[in-house]
Design an enzyme around this catalytic site. Structure first.
Site: not given
Ligand code: HSE
Length: 320
Positions: A13-14, A122, A125, A197
């Site tokens: 997706s990304v 970037e 997080v 994160k």
């Molecule tokens: N699985 C992560 C979330 C994706 O739900 O935040 C984004 O880092």
């Protein structure tokens, strides 16, 4: 016009959104005097259904990486991306990554490259909500005191749906369908993604060599509808909260389900979103909030990093 060749690792997706957004921003790159050429996109299955620009050079063979001026990694995992990226970093080529697990758990390898300004992350997080940029630049002028944050979109979504009375399992399936969750989702609901994160952020405000293992983690698997109801009766919500604060001469870093008052900025900033209250002695309390998961929101920060890189800005340099 300067040509910059880009390799992409991963086309989920990304990755698909990165390719489409690069296409949409072609004119801006041209204004910067740059023609970006995607010279390879590494995938596991070439035949999978994807929404990508015509002519995208999908391949299962990573040898195109030898030709790339920069590499963008959105494949996830730890060992495989590390083995693909290590030669790129060792040859002083820039790497842009959204991979918080890799950053958190293999800092022993990546730190020197981040210190050298060759690593941009970037999107790792809070996705498209800028937090690493400010923490690696302007916020350093203030003495860091504490941060409290919701950093996982999946847990934020699940807990907000449970507030509406939805069972945990159904809310998790919906978060997966929205493309928020990791594979496996234990990374999200077990609190590990949030801990990854938090470790990444701690390196900008606490200790440049902060270890992932120093984050104490508890997830949301045991939160029940009764717990949420009890919180509601006291004017509170349950959130999966990451906290980093001074603890004597060291740091306390913790991820845990936490009851917060309904009017806390983390609770008022949108049900499925990420949010952070950052406190510095001189800058005072600051609130950052916005989308923290999902394909295009994450891609917006990845493409922002690519722009910074072609403009010659350094990557995200942690505390020395
Ligand atoms: N699985 C992560 C979330 C994706 O739900 O935040 C984004 O880092």
């Amino acid at each position: 016009m300067r040509t910059v060749t880009v390799g992409l690792l991963g086309c989920g997706s990304v990755g698909q959104n990165v390719l489409n957004l690069l296409e949409r921003r072609r004119a801006i790159f041209a204004d910067l005097g740059v023609q970006l050429v995607v010279c390879g996109v590494l995938v596991r299955d070439i035949g999978a259904q994807r929404d990508v620009p015509a002519g995208t050079p999908l391949t299962t063979d990573p040898s195109f990486l030898n030709e790339c001026g920069m590499v963008v990694e959105v494949m996830g995992g730890i060992d495989k991306p590390l083995s693909l990226l290590s030669p790129i970093l060792r040859s002083d080529r820039p790497v842009i990554t959204a991979n918080k697990a890799l950053l958190a758990e293999r800092w022993d390898v990546l730190r020197e490259h981040a210190l050298g300004g060759r690593l941009y992350y970037e999107s790792a997080v809070m996705a498209g909500t800028p937090i690493i940029g400010p923490m690696s630049t302007v916020l350093r002028a203030s003495r860091f005191i504490r941060l409290q944050a919701v950093l996982n979109g999946t847990c934020a979504y699940i807990l907000s749906q449970m507030e509406e009375g939805k069972p945990y399992q159904q809310a998790l399936s919906e978060a997966q369908a929205l493309g928020y969750a990791e594979d496996p989702p234990t990374l999200d609901v077990g609190g590990f993604d949030t801990a990854h994160k938090l470790a990444v952020l701690a390196r900008f405000c606490a200790d440049g060599d902060f270890k992932f293992a120093d984050v104490k983690v508890r997830g949301i698997e045991d939160v029940t509808l009764d717990d949420i109801e009890a919180a509601r009766a006291s004017g509170e919500k349950i959130k999966l909260v990451a906290t980093l604060e001074r603890d004597g001469s060291g740091w306390k870093a913790e991820v845990a389900p936490t009851r917060l008052s309904n009017d806390h900025p983390i609770c008022t900033s949108g049900a499925g979103r990420n949010a952070m209250v950052y406190e510095g002695e001189e800058c005072g309390p600051l609130v950052f909030a916005g989308g923290g998961a999902g394909g295009m929101v994450t891609a917006s920060a990845v493409v922002g990093d690519i722009m910074d890189c072609v403009l010659g800005f350094p990557g995200h340099v942690p505390l020395h």
